[in-house]
Scaffold this motif. Structure first.
Motif, PDB file in Angstrom:
ATOM      1  N   MET A   1      20.287  -9.747  -8.429  1.00 26.33           N
ATOM      2  CA  MET A   1      19.608  -9.370  -7.598  1.00 26.33           C
ATOM      3  C   MET A   1      18.266  -8.284  -8.324  1.00 26.33           C
ATOM      4  O   MET A   1      18.697  -7.474  -9.067  1.00 26.33           O
ATOM      5  CB  MET A   1      20.228  -8.558  -6.241  1.00 26.33           C
ATOM      6  CG  MET A   1      19.311  -8.144  -5.166  1.00 26.33           C
ATOM      7  SD  MET A   1      19.878  -7.493  -3.627  1.00 26.33           S
ATOM      8  CE  MET A   1      21.458  -7.956  -3.514  1.00 26.33           C
ATOM      9  N   SER A   2      16.972  -8.335  -7.701  1.00 27.45           N
ATOM     10  CA  SER A   2      16.201  -7.478  -8.245  1.00 27.45           C
ATOM     11  C   SER A   2      16.307  -6.158  -7.318  1.00 27.45           C
ATOM     12  O   SER A   2      16.451  -6.131  -6.453  1.00 27.45           O
ATOM     13  CB  SER A   2      14.841  -8.194  -7.902  1.00 27.45           C
ATOM     14  OG  SER A   2      13.733  -7.291  -8.193  1.00 27.45           O
ATOM     15  N   ASP A   3      15.761  -5.176  -8.285  1.00 29.21           N
ATOM     16  CA  ASP A   3      15.535  -3.742  -7.899  1.00 29.21           C
ATOM     17  C   ASP A   3      14.281  -3.511  -7.391  1.00 29.21           C
ATOM     18  O   ASP A   3      13.661  -2.211  -7.001  1.00 29.21           O
ATOM     19  CB  ASP A   3      16.045  -2.847  -8.843  1.00 29.21           C
ATOM     20  CG  ASP A   3      17.421  -2.782  -8.983  1.00 29.21           C
ATOM     21  OD1 ASP A   3      18.288  -3.152  -8.021  1.00 29.21           O
ATOM     22  OD2 ASP A   3      18.140  -2.427  -9.996  1.00 29.21           O
ATOM     23  N   ALA A   4      13.471  -4.285  -7.480  1.00 26.96           N
ATOM     24  CA  ALA A   4      11.821  -4.318  -7.217  1.00 26.96           C
ATOM     25  C   ALA A   4      11.693  -3.636  -5.912  1.00 26.96           C
ATOM     26  O   ALA A   4      12.346  -4.323  -4.941  1.00 26.96           O
ATOM     27  CB  ALA A   4      11.201  -5.505  -7.327  1.00 26.96           C
ATOM     28  N   LYS A   5      10.846  -2.949  -5.512  1.00 29.71           N
ATOM     29  CA  LYS A   5      10.351  -2.439  -4.403  1.00 29.71           C
ATOM     30  C   LYS A   5       9.018  -2.602  -4.215  1.00 29.71           C
ATOM     31  O   LYS A   5       8.115  -2.508  -5.230  1.00 29.71           O
ATOM     32  CB  LYS A   5      10.627  -0.891  -4.226  1.00 29.71           C
ATOM     33  CG  LYS A   5      12.288  -0.440  -4.316  1.00 29.71           C
ATOM     34  CD  LYS A   5      12.497   1.084  -4.470  1.00 29.71           C
ATOM     35  CE  LYS A   5      13.927   1.092  -4.550  1.00 29.71           C
ATOM     36  NZ  LYS A   5      14.215   2.526  -4.693  1.00 29.71           N
ATOM     37  N   LEU A   6       8.383  -2.761  -2.989  1.00 31.85           N
ATOM     38  CA  LEU A   6       7.143  -3.022  -2.610  1.00 31.85           C
ATOM     39  C   LEU A   6       6.224  -1.727  -2.071  1.00 31.85           C
ATOM     40  O   LEU A   6       6.944  -0.941  -1.476  1.00 31.85           O
ATOM     41  CB  LEU A   6       6.957  -3.923  -1.477  1.00 31.85           C
ATOM     42  CG  LEU A   6       7.296  -5.403  -1.823  1.00 31.85           C
ATOM     43  CD1 LEU A   6       7.078  -6.301  -0.502  1.00 31.85           C
ATOM     44  CD2 LEU A   6       6.629  -5.934  -3.088  1.00 31.85           C
ATOM     45  N   GLY A   7       4.912  -1.518  -2.667  1.00 29.79           N
ATOM     46  CA  GLY A   7       4.126  -0.551  -2.396  1.00 29.79           C
ATOM     47  C   GLY A   7       3.048  -1.062  -1.769  1.00 29.79           C
ATOM     48  O   GLY A   7       2.492  -2.229  -1.940  1.00 29.79           O
ATOM     49  N   LEU A   8       2.120  -0.059  -1.126  1.00 30.38           N
ATOM     50  CA  LEU A   8       0.806  -0.619  -0.679  1.00 30.38           C
ATOM     51  C   LEU A   8      -0.332   0.127  -1.151  1.00 30.38           C
ATOM     52  O   LEU A   8      -0.038   1.393  -1.456  1.00 30.38           O
ATOM     53  CB  LEU A   8       1.080  -0.607   0.987  1.00 30.38           C
ATOM     54  CG  LEU A   8      -0.208  -0.806   1.587  1.00 30.38           C
ATOM     55  CD1 LEU A   8      -0.555  -2.148   1.903  1.00 30.38           C
ATOM     56  CD2 LEU A   8      -0.157  -0.309   3.154  1.00 30.38           C
ATOM     57  N   GLN A   9      -1.446  -0.382  -1.303  1.00 24.21           N
ATOM     58  CA  GLN A   9      -2.466   0.255  -1.635  1.00 24.21           C
ATOM     59  C   GLN A   9      -2.986   0.891  -0.481  1.00 24.21           C
ATOM     60  O   GLN A   9      -3.724   0.021   0.124  1.00 24.21           O
ATOM     61  CB  GLN A   9      -3.524  -0.419  -2.617  1.00 24.21           C
ATOM     62  CG  GLN A   9      -4.344   0.265  -3.835  1.00 24.21           C
ATOM     63  CD  GLN A   9      -5.074   1.559  -3.279  1.00 24.21           C
ATOM     64  OE1 GLN A   9      -5.285   1.826  -2.221  1.00 24.21           O
ATOM     65  NE2 GLN A   9      -5.773   2.161  -4.378  1.00 24.21           N
ATOM     66  N   LEU A  10      -3.530   2.182  -0.284  1.00 25.48           N
ATOM     67  CA  LEU A  10      -3.795   2.610   0.772  1.00 25.48           C
ATOM     68  C   LEU A  10      -5.554   2.300   1.216  1.00 25.48           C
ATOM     69  O   LEU A  10      -5.868   2.437   2.386  1.00 25.48           O
ATOM     70  CB  LEU A  10      -3.690   4.058   1.197  1.00 25.48           C
ATOM     71  CG  LEU A  10      -2.270   4.659   1.014  1.00 25.48           C
ATOM     72  CD1 LEU A  10      -2.297   6.237   1.344  1.00 25.48           C
ATOM     73  CD2 LEU A  10      -1.533   3.965   2.286  1.00 25.48           C
ATOM     74  N   ILE A  11      -5.981   1.827   0.368  1.00 33.56           N
ATOM     75  CA  ILE A  11      -7.584   1.029   0.526  1.00 33.56           C
ATOM     76  C   ILE A  11      -7.553   0.415   1.523  1.00 33.56           C
ATOM     77  O   ILE A  11      -8.663   0.315   2.440  1.00 33.56           O
ATOM     78  CB  ILE A  11      -8.151   0.655  -0.841  1.00 33.56           C
ATOM     79  CG1 ILE A  11      -9.516   0.676  -0.852  1.00 33.56           C
ATOM     80  CG2 ILE A  11      -7.301  -0.543  -1.137  1.00 33.56           C
ATOM     81  CD1 ILE A  11     -10.394   0.295  -2.070  1.00 33.56           C
ATOM     82  N   VAL A  12      -6.457  -0.267   1.953  1.00 33.93           N
ATOM     83  CA  VAL A  12      -6.547  -1.267   2.929  1.00 33.93           C
ATOM     84  C   VAL A  12      -6.685  -0.551   4.356  1.00 33.93           C
ATOM     85  O   VAL A  12      -7.151  -1.179   5.499  1.00 33.93           O
ATOM     86  CB  VAL A  12      -5.347  -2.133   3.196  1.00 33.93           C
ATOM     87  CG1 VAL A  12      -5.186  -3.009   1.898  1.00 33.93           C
ATOM     88  CG2 VAL A  12      -4.069  -1.181   3.456  1.00 33.93           C
ATOM     89  N   TYR A  13      -6.620   0.856   4.319  1.00 27.85           N
ATOM     90  CA  TYR A  13      -6.864   1.649   5.606  1.00 27.85           C
ATOM     91  C   TYR A  13      -8.281   2.335   5.869  1.00 27.85           C
ATOM     92  O   TYR A  13      -8.542   2.887   6.536  1.00 27.85           O
ATOM     93  CB  TYR A  13      -5.753   2.924   5.502  1.00 27.85           C
ATOM     94  CG  TYR A  13      -4.492   2.275   6.000  1.00 27.85           C
ATOM     95  CD1 TYR A  13      -4.195   2.247   7.539  1.00 27.85           C
ATOM     96  CD2 TYR A  13      -3.365   1.901   5.233  1.00 27.85           C
ATOM     97  CE1 TYR A  13      -2.807   1.854   8.020  1.00 27.85           C
ATOM     98  CE2 TYR A  13      -2.215   1.386   5.802  1.00 27.85           C
ATOM     99  CZ  TYR A  13      -1.840   1.439   7.095  1.00 27.85           C
ATOM    100  OH  TYR A  13      -0.476   1.045   7.511  1.00 27.85           O
ATOM    101  N   GLY A  14      -9.157   1.756   4.825  1.00 24.79           N
ATOM    102  CA  GLY A  14     -10.434   2.467   4.691  1.00 24.79           C
ATOM    103  C   GLY A  14     -10.286   3.868   4.561  1.00 24.79           C
ATOM    104  O   GLY A  14      -9.663   4.363   3.676  1.00 24.79           O
TER     105      GLY A  14
END
Length: 185
Positions: A1-14
């Motif tokens: 199983m992967s330990d990968a976690k997801l993140g988001l670039q806040l640029i999508v919020y303008g």
């Protein structure tokens, strides 16, 4: 199983993160992301306020992402590195070059990126370059800026923050590009 976690670039919020960082991060956390990447919000909102907003929402600050001008300025580089270290973050990401219409602009940028990459490595951080489609357009003698950057930067100092959308729009197969440069991605 992967330990990968997801993140988001806040640029999508303008521009909303500068007005309501706590609210934005609450939304990011609520939909299941583990962290987020920002611009240099700490310069506008203050380092403590940014760190507190991330901590209050149980999110990791994955890194900061700025334009080329920040990396040509030694004082800003030092500020970014100090903030990332204090925030327990790891990635400093650049988007853009000195001049995207000439190979010389990419060569100049490569020199800057190697210097910044060394500073980041010395500080326990990772420096990355984030691409757009324009790095793939043919310039002098058909050369493409992205490959000039890759050839002229040290793989140990400058990693690639590959934006697969822009690679595709630039006319290159993203899977093939990532496979070719996997050690730097």
């Amino acid at each position: 199983m992967s330990d990968a976690k997801l993140g988001l670039q806040l640029i999508v919020y303008g521009g909303r993160p500068t007005e309501d960082l706590a609210g934005v991060l609450a939304e990011v956390q609520a939909v299941g992301y583990a962290g987020a990447e920002t611009g240099a919000l700490y310069r506008t909102l203050g380092a403590e306020a940014v760190q507190r907003a991330f901590a209050d929402n149980g999110l990791a600050l994955t890194g900061i992402h700025c334009g080329y001008g920040d990396f040509a300025d030694e004082a800003l580089v030092a500020d970014h590195i100090a903030f990332l270290q204090a925030a327990g973050s790891k990635y400093l990401i650049c988007s853009g070059v000195a001049d995207n219409n000439s190979i010389r602009g990419y060569e100049t940028s490569a020199e800057v990126f190697n210097r910044v990459g060394q500073q980041c490595r010395d500080a326990g951080l990772v420096f990355c370059y984030h691409n757009h489609a324009w790095e793939f357009k043919p310039l002098e003698e058909g050369k493409q800026g992205i490959y000039t950057l890759i050839e002229r930067t040290c793989p140990d100092l400058v990693k690639l923050n590959v934006d697969v959308f822009w690679v595709h729009i630039g006319g290159v197969n993203p899977a093939a590009f990532i496979a070719q440069y996997a050690a730097r991605v």
